[in-house]
Design a protein around this motif. Structure first.
Motif, mmCIF file in Angstrom:
data_model
loop_
_atom_site.group_PDB
_atom_site.id
_atom_site.type_symbol
_atom_site.label_atom_id
_atom_site.label_comp_id
_atom_site.label_asym_id
_atom_site.label_seq_id
_atom_site.Cartn_x
_atom_site.Cartn_y
_atom_site.Cartn_z
ATOM 1 N N ALA A 1 -5.185 2.735 -9.097
ATOM 2 C CA ALA A 1 -6.269 3.392 -9.873
ATOM 3 C C ALA A 1 -7.198 2.523 -10.215
ATOM 4 O O ALA A 1 -8.549 2.847 -10.765
ATOM 5 N N GLY A 2 -7.334 1.022 -9.911
ATOM 6 C CA GLY A 2 -8.498 0.470 -9.940
ATOM 7 C C GLY A 2 -8.442 -0.266 -11.359
ATOM 8 O O GLY A 2 -9.507 -1.153 -11.532
ATOM 9 N N VAL A 3 -7.475 -0.358 -12.217
ATOM 10 C CA VAL A 3 -7.357 -0.738 -13.629
ATOM 11 C C VAL A 3 -7.098 -2.320 -13.244
ATOM 12 O O VAL A 3 -7.659 -3.350 -14.016
ATOM 13 N N LEU A 4 -6.009 -2.734 -12.339
ATOM 14 C CA LEU A 4 -5.811 -3.935 -12.084
ATOM 15 C C LEU A 4 -5.968 -4.459 -10.660
ATOM 16 O O LEU A 4 -6.191 -3.475 -9.887
ATOM 17 N N GLU A 5 -5.949 -5.696 -10.398
ATOM 18 C CA GLU A 5 -5.947 -6.217 -8.972
ATOM 19 C C GLU A 5 -4.949 -6.873 -8.843
ATOM 20 O O GLU A 5 -4.349 -7.645 -9.701
ATOM 21 N N GLU A 6 -4.315 -7.084 -7.698
ATOM 22 C CA GLU A 6 -3.174 -7.945 -7.321
ATOM 23 C C GLU A 6 -3.567 -9.029 -6.001
ATOM 24 O O GLU A 6 -4.012 -8.472 -5.027
#
Length: 125
Positions: free
Chosen positions: A60-65
């Protein structure tokens, strides 16, 4: 009444209480970079649920990994929405409203992809 940006974030990305706990964690501390196990420990959830929620939040683009570590996405609009979410969560009355909206979303989550957009618009009214 919830801010429309928070409502949109709930409808598109934060569709469970586990995702909400993770989002609030990163909203309160945007510079965090944690593994799934560390996040699970901080939000008091099982690792499997957290890993599933993290995958959804990354999509969803809320976090990055990166390299097995998760961090807040650097997108301006997402960061602003997360700040608003954290402010809403800090206010007891707004938190009650937010949790009520989230319960409604969770209730319809299995059918979310099958429901037309006007259904979700009517829930916000």
């Amino acid at each position: 009444m919830l801010d429309p940006r928070i409502q949109a974030l709930l409808e598109t990305a934060i569709t469970s209480s586990c995702k909400l706990a993770i989002a609030v964690l990163f909203a309160e501390r945007p510079a965090l970079s944690l593994t799934a196990a560390e996040i699970a420990e901080r939000v008091y959830r099982d690792r499997w649920s957290v890993e599933h929620a993290l995958a959804d939040l990354v999509r969803a683009g809320v976090l990055e990994e990166r390299d097995g570590r998760y961090a807040c996405a650097a997108h301006g609009e997402t960061c602003q929405a997360l700040r608003l979410l954290q402010e809403c969560f800090a206010d007891p009355l707004l938190r009650m409203e937010l949790l009520q909206v989230l319960r409604e979303i969770e209730r319809y989550a299995p059918y979310q992809h099958d429901l037309p957009r006007h259904f979700w618009d009517s829930r916000a009214a």
